[in-house]
Write a protein that holds these residues in place. Sequence first.
Motif, PDB file in Angstrom:
ATOM      1  N   ARG A 282     -49.534 -31.919 -12.354  1.00  0.00           N
ATOM      2  CA  ARG A 282     -47.798 -31.804 -11.742  1.00  0.00           C
ATOM      3  C   ARG A 282     -47.598 -30.349 -11.359  1.00  0.00           C
ATOM      4  N   SER A 283     -48.105 -29.395 -12.233  1.00  0.00           N
ATOM      5  CA  SER A 283     -48.091 -28.008 -11.503  1.00  0.00           C
ATOM      6  C   SER A 283     -48.643 -27.720 -10.336  1.00  0.00           C
ATOM      7  N   ALA A 284     -49.824 -28.269 -10.237  1.00  0.00           N
ATOM      8  CA  ALA A 284     -50.600 -27.993  -8.994  1.00  0.00           C
ATOM      9  C   ALA A 284     -49.977 -28.763  -7.857  1.00  0.00           C
ATOM     10  N   ARG A 285     -49.192 -29.780  -8.213  1.00  0.00           N
ATOM     11  CA  ARG A 285     -48.528 -30.540  -7.010  1.00  0.00           C
ATOM     12  C   ARG A 285     -47.224 -29.982  -6.638  1.00  0.00           C
ATOM     13  N   GLU A 286     -46.646 -29.299  -7.608  1.00  0.00           N
ATOM     14  CA  GLU A 286     -45.094 -28.466  -7.409  1.00  0.00           C
ATOM     15  C   GLU A 286     -45.720 -27.230  -6.450  1.00  0.00           C
ATOM     16  N   ARG A 287     -46.743 -26.496  -6.886  1.00  0.00           N
ATOM     17  CA  ARG A 287     -47.231 -25.252  -6.055  1.00  0.00           C
ATOM     18  C   ARG A 287     -47.605 -25.886  -4.390  1.00  0.00           C
ATOM     19  N   ALA A 288     -48.518 -26.798  -4.541  1.00  0.00           N
ATOM     20  CA  ALA A 288     -48.920 -27.481  -3.215  1.00  0.00           C
ATOM     21  C   ALA A 288     -47.801 -27.881  -2.484  1.00  0.00           C
ATOM     22  N   GLU A 289     -46.791 -28.527  -3.138  1.00  0.00           N
ATOM     23  CA  GLU A 289     -45.496 -29.002  -2.237  1.00  0.00           C
ATOM     24  C   GLU A 289     -44.891 -27.580  -1.719  1.00  0.00           C
ATOM     25  N   ALA A 290     -44.705 -26.431  -2.620  1.00  0.00           N
ATOM     26  CA  ALA A 290     -44.002 -25.226  -2.155  1.00  0.00           C
ATOM     27  C   ALA A 290     -44.975 -24.645  -1.020  1.00  0.00           C
ATOM     28  N   LEU A 291     -45.962 -24.565  -0.962  1.00  0.00           N
ATOM     29  CA  LEU A 291     -46.827 -23.921  -0.243  1.00  0.00           C
ATOM     30  C   LEU A 291     -47.111 -24.667   1.201  1.00  0.00           C
ATOM     31  N   GLY A 292     -46.756 -26.132   1.219  1.00  0.00           N
ATOM     32  CA  GLY A 292     -46.586 -26.972   2.262  1.00  0.00           C
ATOM     33  C   GLY A 292     -45.471 -26.551   3.075  1.00  0.00           C
ATOM     34  N   THR A 293     -44.299 -26.247   2.537  1.00  0.00           N
ATOM     35  CA  THR A 293     -43.079 -25.682   3.131  1.00  0.00           C
ATOM     36  C   THR A 293     -43.403 -24.501   3.746  1.00  0.00           C
ATOM     37  N   VAL A 294     -44.046 -23.599   3.001  1.00  0.00           N
ATOM     38  CA  VAL A 294     -44.361 -22.337   3.663  1.00  0.00           C
ATOM     39  C   VAL A 294     -45.251 -22.284   4.889  1.00  0.00           C
ATOM     40  N   ALA A 295     -46.175 -23.132   4.801  1.00  0.00           N
ATOM     41  CA  ALA A 295     -47.182 -23.355   5.853  1.00  0.00           C
ATOM     42  C   ALA A 295     -46.525 -23.997   6.999  1.00  0.00           C
ATOM     43  N   ARG A 296     -45.582 -25.091   7.036  1.00  0.00           N
ATOM     44  CA  ARG A 296     -45.005 -25.428   8.096  1.00  0.00           C
ATOM     45  C   ARG A 296     -43.955 -24.667   8.796  1.00  0.00           C
ATOM     46  N   THR A 297     -43.334 -23.709   7.643  1.00  0.00           N
ATOM     47  CA  THR A 297     -42.320 -22.660   8.255  1.00  0.00           C
ATOM     48  C   THR A 297     -43.215 -21.707   9.060  1.00  0.00           C
ATOM     49  N   ALA A 298     -44.356 -21.356   8.593  1.00  0.00           N
ATOM     50  CA  ALA A 298     -44.940 -20.229   9.174  1.00  0.00           C
ATOM     51  C   ALA A 298     -45.090 -20.116  10.750  1.00  0.00           C
ATOM     52  N   VAL A 299     -45.423 -21.262  11.369  1.00  0.00           N
ATOM     53  CA  VAL A 299     -45.707 -21.601  12.946  1.00  0.00           C
ATOM     54  C   VAL A 299     -44.363 -21.653  13.601  1.00  0.00           C
TER      55      VAL A 299
END
Length: 274
Positions: A237-254
């Motif tokens: 669950r912790s990994a999923r929360e981090r992955a979802e947050a990181l996904g938002t950052v990755a999509r925002t980056a471009v």
Amino acid sequence: MSHFLKEVVEADANSWGVIINSFEELEKDHVPSLESFYMNGARTWCLGPLFLYEKMEEGLEKSFSQNQDHSVSAQWLNEQSTPDSVIYVSFGTQADVSDSQLDEVAFGLEESGFPFLWAVRSKTWSLPSGMEERIKNRGLIVSEWVDQRQILSHHAVGGFLSHCGWNSVLESVVAGVPILAWPMIADQYLNAKLIVNGAGAGISVGRVRNDQGSETLVSRQSIAEGVEELMGGQEGRSARERAEALGTVARTAVQKGGSSHDTLNKFIDQLRRC
């Protein structure tokens, strides 16, 4: 070959700069370390995830229904009503996985109790006797090419058992899907370390060495335990929360104003001044 490789290394070290298919928020302090290997003040340009740029016109969020994907895997996923319930399994196109190891994967996925979609590349392996009947309502195994990005972005997919090739890591990160890391060759070990220990967006699968010491096997028990933890445990669950947050950052980056988008503009301006 050795002469060619020597020239490549020298050209790389003395180059003007290097384009990296990643984004600054993921790399953090690693960029200065990479730049230290280069001569003449070469710059590292983090412009990724590069595959997202082709989606800018159509929007970053595209579902299977929007794309009208009629593949077997897409239809099967659409039948899975519970979000984040399916673990997707793929080991890429380069590493060879033995038939005995694939047997362990099959038994491990069965024992985990979670629905799974598994893309198998082997032309020699077949399911252990009786397993097809036992998993027919819970697992799908496909041997044809699959659209991995589409699969990872599907609402039913909640985890990725992966070899941690860099493309797979980026695609999983962008989709916000945590990884059960099983590196096999080359850079995959460092990629797994980055995503598990650095970003906290995954967990590692356990390994044991066989009696002859010639092959490192991942047992069905380790696979089952890893899937259970990633899909239903606290660490998962912790990994999923981090992955979802990181996904938002990755999509925002471009996107406009994002780190990769800004770096791309600076890169183009620098080229124009050369």
